[in-house]
Design a protein around this motif. Structure first.
Motif, PDB file in Angstrom:
ATOM      1  N   TRP A 100       0.827  -1.201   0.000  1.00  0.00           N
ATOM      2  CA  TRP A 100       0.000   0.000   0.000  1.00  0.00           C
ATOM      3  C   TRP A 100       0.866   1.257   0.000  1.00  0.00           C
ATOM      4  N   ALA A 117       0.396   4.007  -2.704  1.00  0.00           N
ATOM      5  CA  ALA A 117      -0.039   5.328  -2.243  1.00  0.00           C
ATOM      6  C   ALA A 117       0.947   6.409  -2.662  1.00  0.00           C
ATOM      7  N   ILE A 160      -7.271  12.147   0.438  1.00  0.00           N
ATOM      8  CA  ILE A 160      -7.858  10.872   0.867  1.00  0.00           C
ATOM      9  C   ILE A 160      -6.776   9.792   0.937  1.00  0.00           C
ATOM     10  N   ILE A 207      -5.474   7.912   4.410  1.00  0.00           N
ATOM     11  CA  ILE A 207      -5.458   6.453   4.605  1.00  0.00           C
ATOM     12  C   ILE A 207      -4.033   5.974   4.894  1.00  0.00           C
ATOM     13  N   TYR A 228      -2.883   4.145   8.368  1.00  0.00           N
ATOM     14  CA  TYR A 228      -2.267   2.820   8.265  1.00  0.00           C
ATOM     15  C   TYR A 228      -0.860   2.856   8.862  1.00  0.00           C
TER      16      TYR A 228
END
Length: 149
Positions: free
Chosen positions: A27, A31, A73, A77, A81
């Motif tokens: 991620w 990201a 956004i 996140i 995380y």
């Protein structure tokens, strides 16, 4: 050093954090690429990874800020995380230090479990130590049952 890393890896397995960390790293890469694509203020991929790093580690130098809603956004996140990862890793590192201290005192559960998992590789003396430890643990358990009854 290798035994310490094996112990830390065992702790990560016991806490089921290996998959969690792998998914986080995946991620993180996605990201950072998305932040580079979605926000005009992040002009290079390296800047995207740098922003992701300072976001996850909560350093927040302020040299980059996201301005578009989609980038905000993604950053939100990633930040949440990252907070979870740091929290869980802190617990794993604390467990590792505790196990190292217990091993120093001769009471390490992690070392005992590792010995049980690799019994075929132990010498006769080490097998006897494992058997003595198991007997002592059973005696402690029985003593605990008698005092609580």
């Amino acid at each position: 050093m290798i035994r310490s890393l094996q112990l830390f890896w065992l702790i990560l397995e016991r806490l089921h954090l290996k998959k969690f960390l792998f998914v986080f790293l995946l991620w993180y890469v996605i990201a950072c690429i998305l932040l580079w694509i979605l926000d005009p203020g992040i002009t290079t991929l390296a800047d995207g990874f740098w922003f992701g790093f300072i976001l996850v580690t909560t350093i927040g130098f302020g040299d980059f800020t996201v301005t578009t809603l989609p980038a905000r956004i993604v950053a939100g996140i990633l930040g949440l995380y990252g907070d979870l990862v740091i929290t869980f890793l802190t617990g794993a590192i604390t467990s590792w230090f505790f196990e190292k201290f217990q091993a120093f005192r001769g009471h390490s559960v992690g070392a005992f479990v590792t010995q049980l998992e690799h019994m075929d590789e132990l010498s006769n003396e080490e097998l006897q130590q494992v058997a003595d430890k198991a007997k002592a643990l059973r005696a402690q358990k029985e003593a605990g049952k008698q005092t609580s009854a």
